[in-house]
Design an enzyme around this catalytic site. Structure first.
Site, short mmCIF file in Angstrom:
data_model
loop_
_atom_site.label_atom_id
_atom_site.label_comp_id
_atom_site.label_asym_id
_atom_site.label_seq_id
_atom_site.Cartn_x
_atom_site.Cartn_y
_atom_site.Cartn_z
N LEU A 118 16.05 -13.20 -12.03
CA LEU A 118 16.09 -13.86 -10.64
C LEU A 118 17.28 -15.40 -11.19
O LEU A 118 18.28 -14.28 -10.82
CB LEU A 118 14.76 -15.49 -11.12
CG LEU A 118 15.50 -16.61 -10.07
CD1 LEU A 118 15.50 -16.28 -8.59
CD2 LEU A 118 14.22 -17.80 -10.00
N ASP A 119 17.36 -15.79 -12.43
CA ASP A 119 18.91 -16.53 -12.66
C ASP A 119 18.79 -16.41 -14.05
O ASP A 119 19.01 -16.80 -14.37
CB ASP A 119 19.20 -17.97 -12.23
CG ASP A 119 20.17 -18.16 -12.49
OD1 ASP A 119 21.23 -17.64 -12.76
OD2 ASP A 119 20.56 -19.72 -12.10
#
Length: 609
Positions: free
Chosen positions: A272-273
């Protein structure tokens, strides 16, 4: 008929065409492809002849002098048609040779032709087989990835349809091996998943690690980042592709040449990040660059949060794993670029730097943002360092989180030093510890109430914050955590930090039915030459945890595990052809990956204006 202007090129490159390809070649084009519209001419040649194309790689020159590069997989049903296309493209290149740029002396366009390697997935019909993927690490993120891969062999699977684009039909089942140090953990992950097998594996045992890796085509490492290098070296030894969701550190970057020599891809930062944030960013940035725009401002915000219904404590925050890492991360220094000026934030001041933040399309969310480490490096990673005056990456929390955590930090709750009262053999209580840290005489207080009012007044008198409202919020948090209770502190807690982590892990945990939430938001301001109006573009991902078969699958697990699984699919079908250590910032990765995320149901909403 496709418009012959550069604004449409990016869409055409990303989508390609759906013609069935039985003959194909790899075509590499370089030169002034976009500023002189030569890429349009090349694509028109392919379309007019009845051929099809798929973008493999694209690099856009950042100035009028810089060259651009595109790599296309060009195909046609008939070899004669393909020959005609290549002849026409060669003529275009030859015309360029005879018409060099008068100032630079550089060809307007040059052409190279290569072969597309045949993969197992391009075999003829009826050759049903099995491909294998090894997932190392049986944590929360593992199950979504395992389920996705195990179901990919289904001909009706929407993800498969998106991935294949009708280029060829996937003929193999995927066998998923989930490996963990503790076999029981792996068995729990694969429960109910067809074509999945649990394996006991100690990655520090090189022989066992090599045995597992030698049996598969792709490896996904969901281990802590410090373990990736030993897995990567084994993948290089056995020439197996590797996917991770962790940041690429120096130790992984140094494996780039070895990975290229082995002919493998090590795709990091595919969660995701980092991960989805990279892909959303590059899609927006490249779209602007193709249209001759320059990025004036790039801001990115991401947070893993409780859903509003689950944000039912003074911090409006919960942990799905140990709080220690999150607390430490909240004390890291940060640096970013704002309106051309470099801003540095000291780690001890990070919580206090939180600023109110609102998303226009989600007005109900009362959020705040904290700077996230070093934003400046993304100027180089995203290719905007020489044009953007603002580059900022931030962490999202509900409003009020920063001021409470900052106050708790000043009081001393995050100190990792051994505290004298915790070394006493008599077994101190949480109340005794609280009195010590607030410099109150617990013996004189006796059984006197120690509630929100008393704690608020003490915080103010000690100067830990100036605002009564902030002191009151911190006091509410202290009471909620149970730091005022007459319960004995476990002997394993020797520092304020360990006491705080113990209580946060207990009191700020999700129940079995509570949803978490992931929110990722990009904002990009684009400037154009010749007085054209600037544009503002936004992209947002909002995902909630989902109940499935009586179990809650967290949004964080979905948005980290699914991208990792998608990367393995793309490598299995040879959609990713670049070798070495890379991030998902090239079109050959992010274009199909973002499409597949949408097909899975993870929605990325893009808006302008």
């Amino acid at each position: 008929m496709r418009k012959s202007d550069s604004e449409d090129v990016s869409d055409n490159l990303a989508k390609g065409h759906s013609n069935k390809k039985t003959h194909n070649l790899l075509v590499s084009l370089s030169g002034h492809l976009f500023d002189q519209f030569l890429i349009n001419e090349a694509l028109d040649i392919i379309e007019a002849a009845g051929g099809s194309f798929h973008l493999v790689k694209c690099q856009v020159g950042q100035s009028t002098e810089a060259l651009s590069f595109s790599e296309l997989e060009v195909g046609a049903d008939d070899s004669a048609v393909l020959d005609q296309i290549i002849d026409s493209l060669t003529s275009l290149a030859n015309a360029s040779e005879n018409n060099r740029d008068q100032i630079s002396g550089i060809n307007r366009i040059s052409l190279r032709i290569g072969k597309v390697q045949e993969t197992a997935t391009q075999k003829g019909p009826g050759t049903k087989g099995t491909s294998s993927v090894l997932i190392i690490g049986a944590g929360r993120v593992c199950r979504p990835a395992a389920e996705l891969l195990a179901s990919f062999g289904s001909p009706s699977h929407q993800m498969q349809k998106t991935c294949m684009e009708t280029d060829f039909e996937w003929q193999n089942d995927i066998r998923v091996l989930v490996a963990s140090l503790y076999l029981k953990d792996a068995e729990e992950v694969i429960e109910g998943i067809p074509n999945a097998e649990a394996v006991q594996l100690d990655v520090s045992d090189h022989k066992s690690l090599c045995k597992c890796i030698s049996q598969v085509e792709i490896v996904i490492s969901l281990l802590p980042a410090s373990c990736h290098v030993m897995v990567a070296n084994a993948c290089i030894e056995f020439k197996k592709h590797l996917v991770t969701a962790s940041y690429i550190d120096d130790s992984m970057s140094k494996l780039d040449e070895k990975a290229k020599g082995a002919g493998i891809t090590i795709l990091g930062e595919m969660g995701l990040d980092p991960g989805i944030d990279h892909m959303m960013a590059m899609k927006m940035i490249n779209h602007a660059h193709v249209r001759k725009g320059k990025i004036k401002s790039f801001t990115s915000y991401c947070g893993g949060l409780p859903s509003p219904a689950a944000a039912n404590n003074p911090l409006a925050y919960k942990f799905s794993w140990s709080p220690a890492g999150a607390i430490r991360a909240g004390r890291n220094p940060a640096i970013y670029l704002f309106n051309g000026k470099t801003v540095q934030v000291d780690g001890d001041s990070l919580y206090d730097s939180a600023e109110k933040f609102r998303i226009a399309d989600l007005p109900a969310f009362a959020l705040e943002c904290l700077p996230n480490r070093n934003s400046l490096v993304y100027g180089d990673i995203y290719g905007i360092g020489k044009e953007a005056s603002t580059i900022f990456r931030g962490t999202l929390r509900y409003e009020g989180f920063g001021e409470i955590m900052g106050t708790l930090g000043r009081i001393g709750f995050f100190s990792a030093e051994t505290h004298p009262v915790l070394k006493q053999g008599s077994g101190p209580t949480f109340r005794m510890f609280l009195c010590e840290i607030l410099k109150m005489d617990s013996q004189k207080m006796g059984e006197a109430p120690l509630g929100e009012k008393e704690i608020t007044e003490r915080i103010l008198s000690l100067g830990h914050c100036k605002e009564r409202e902030t002191a009151s919020k911190a006091a509410k948090t202290i009471i909620f955590l149970g730091l005022h209770e007459q319960t004995e502190i476990p002997a394993s807690c020797e520092s304020p930090f360990s006491v705080t982590c113990l209580l946060m892990e207990e009191k700020l945990a999700y129940s079995s039915t509570e949803e978490d939430m992931v929110l990722l938001h990009h904002e990009v301001e684009v400037e154009f030459p010749d007085g054209q109006p600037s544009e503002n573009h936004r992209a947002t991902l909002l995902e909630f945890g989902k109940m499935k078969n009586g179990k809650m699958i967290s949004a964080m697990a979905l948005t980290v595990g699914i991208p990792a699984g998608i990367a393995a699919m793309l490598l299995l079908v040879n959609k990713i052809k670049t070798r070495g250590v890379l991030r998902p910032i090239e079109p050959e990765v992010y274009v199909p990956a973002l499409d597949m995320l949408q097909a899975y149901g993870i929605k990325l909403v893009e808006k302008s204006g």
